[in-house]
Design an enzyme around this catalytic site. Structure first.
Site, mmCIF file in Angstrom:
data_model
loop_
_atom_site.group_PDB
_atom_site.id
_atom_site.type_symbol
_atom_site.label_atom_id
_atom_site.label_comp_id
_atom_site.label_asym_id
_atom_site.label_seq_id
_atom_site.Cartn_x
_atom_site.Cartn_y
_atom_site.Cartn_z
ATOM 1 N N HIS A 92 -3.108 -0.972 -3.127
ATOM 2 C CA HIS A 92 -4.272 -0.126 -2.847
ATOM 3 C C HIS A 92 -4.182 1.117 -3.729
ATOM 4 C CE1 HIS A 92 -4.260 -1.991 1.435
ATOM 5 N NE2 HIS A 92 -4.859 -2.779 0.563
ATOM 6 N N ASP A 125 -4.035 -4.318 6.461
ATOM 7 C CA ASP A 125 -4.420 -5.290 5.433
ATOM 8 C C ASP A 125 -3.187 -6.140 5.102
ATOM 9 O OD1 ASP A 125 -5.835 -6.605 3.448
ATOM 10 O OD2 ASP A 125 -5.383 -5.089 1.928
ATOM 11 N N SER A 169 0.868 -1.172 0.000
ATOM 12 C CA SER A 169 0.000 0.000 0.000
ATOM 13 C C SER A 169 0.905 1.222 0.000
ATOM 14 C CB SER A 169 -0.921 -0.053 1.215
ATOM 15 O OG SER A 169 -1.832 1.006 1.169
#
Lengths: 274, 205
Positions: free
Chosen positions: B50, B143, B23
């Protein structure tokens, strides 16, 4: 705790078999990885083991109703993919403006946001009065929400952004009334709509349509089931009717693809030509 | 070779898929890794980053121009093939199906993320089990930790960027706390691992 450990793919197969046997709902054509994620979600919500899940499915039809509600994905927005609605407004509705009747089928309509987006578009192009919109879903509880047309106020910010990005010059607030933390879709947008149960896996043609929109539903199906459903849509479209798919869904089968013309490649809008 | 190195080599030998998740702060290392893959890299690669659906992203196009491997956005029901780097499309979860195909999923975001690294890692582990190599890089949320832990649980090889070298340490740190991670590596070591995967697998072909 590892959520993915709660159930194996083999046990997912067992649940699918059980649901088919006891309730006649056939999920065998659904993508397993998605179904597993849904079942894990249900197990976490209900705090049950695989054993308890099975016995509750068998013994408790009320539990099964909730299971059915959660097993399908019901994430939706108004004017989701603004570019799609822009293309619809610019490339499809002018064509349909010459038709005396416009019947729209929103297959897998979930809680109805997309169907009301279609209704708004048709109203803005002065076509709503000769239109009729059918919303269908496998899931009776989401259809209740769709019929009421009452939504969380918090979601309207994203919906409004989508609506503006779709190329409209008005405000989405023209189409609903806000009460406290909820909004209610104007009844004028509800009068030519019918929401009812229809299972794409097992049910057949029920009318002839000028537009069929089924977006972000096929991704949950295997290639074989996708083909069955696309054939059902083909059979349900009038000559020169329009088929709208999700941004990641397309006509894979060449034989079927030949019977359509591409209206918008990026937004996946097709027209039946044969 | 010492015992640990032997263990890593044994994992690489059986591996059939490489997963990478990142990310915030991970994009530049993703670029470097993808451009570094040799033409005959022996594993298909799935990458979950992401990114916002609001802006058109040119990552795949750009990398495809300059990479020796084909780089593309993953498509629904596409068969996974060696020699291709697949990126999860913005706003969809990327899942792996039995038989080694991909599917897309528009269900709820996980920890505010769609695509979620967890979703891809978990579904890939369900299908490929111990034949997974999963790499988690820099990021500002948690995540990927569940996914790494599940890959580890099913005996895949788990690799996490050393939080001290990550631009954002939250994501690799969370994974290290949640899972018994096999390798914690700095950027150079991650590149070396990729080269090792290439050498080991291609030697055995």
């Amino acid at each position: 705790m590892l959520t993915a450990k709660l159930i194996s793919l083999e046990q997912v197969e067992e649940i699918i078999g059980l649901v088919a046997k006891v309730y006649g709902f056939d999920f065998s054509g659904y993508s397993r990885a998605s179904i597993k994620r849904r079942i894990v979600r249900i197990m976490l919500m209900k705090q049950v083991t695989v054993f308890e899940l099975k016995s509750q499915i068998i013994n408790d039809s009320g539990f099964f109703e909730e299971f059915l509600q959660e097993i399908t994905v019901n994430v939706t927005e108004m004017f989701r993919d603004p570019g799609f609605f822009k293309a619809l407004r610019e490339k499809v509705l002018p064509y349909l403006s010459t038709y005396p009747r416009i019947k729209v089928w929103n297959a897998g309509c979930s809680t109805g946001e997309e169907l009301y987006s279609f209704a708004i578009l048709l109203a803005e192009e002065n076509l709503y009065d000769r239109s009729f919109l059918y919303g269908t879903d496998i899931n009776p509880l989401v259809l209740e929400t769709a019929k009421r047309g009452i939504y969380d106020l918090k979601k309207m910010k994203q919906n409004s952004e989508n609506y503006i990005a779709s190329g409209s010059i008005r405000s989405l607030a023209n189409y609903y009334v806000a009460h406290y933390d909820a909004v209610s879709i104007n009844s004028s947008l509800k009068k030519n709509t019918l929401f009812s149960m229809h299972n794409l896996v097992t049910d057949g043609v029920f009318n002839e349509f000028q537009i069929i929109s089924c977006r972000n539903v096929l991704i949950y199906f295997t290639v074989e089931l996708q083909e069955r459903v696309l054939n059902l849509f083909y059979e349900s479209l009038c000559p020169l009717g329009f088929l709208c798919l999700g941004s990641k869904e397309f006509l894979r089968n060449e034989e079927l693809a030949r019977k359509f013309r591409v209206i918008d490649k990026i937004e996946n809008i097709y027209q039946k030509i044969e | 070779m010492n015992k640990e190195a032997l263990y890593i080599v044994s994992k690489i030998k059986i591996a059939e898929i490489l997963l990478i998740g990142c990310s915030a702060g991970g994009f530049s290392i993703i670029y470097d890794l993808v451009l570094n893959f040799p033409e005959n890299f022996p594993l298909p690669v799935l990458i979950v980053i992401h990114r916002s659906r609001k802006y058109k992203s040119l990552i795949e196009e750009q990398l495809n121009l300059n990479s020796k491997l084909k780089v593309k956005m993953a498509e629904d029901k596409e068969q996974i093939k060696k020699g291709i780097v697949y990126f999860a499309p913005p706003d969809y979860h990327l899942l792996v199906e039995e038989g080694g195909s991909l599917s897309l999923d528009y269900s709820e975001p996980v920890l505010f993320c769609r695509p979620a690294i967890d979703a891809t890692f978990q579904s890939a582990a369900d299908v490929y089990k111990e034949k997974v190599i999963a790499v988690l890089l820099s990021g500002a949320n948690e995540d990927g930790a569940e996914g790494i832990a599940y890959v580890s649980e099913l005996n895949g090889l788990t690799v996490v960027q050393d939080p001290d070298f990550a631009e954002m340490r939250t994501m690799p740190q969370a994974a290290i706390e949640k899972a018994n991670v096999d390798l914690i590596l700095n950027n150079l070591q991650i590149t070396e691992l990729m080269n090792e995967i290439n050498q080991v697998k291609n030697l055995l072909e």
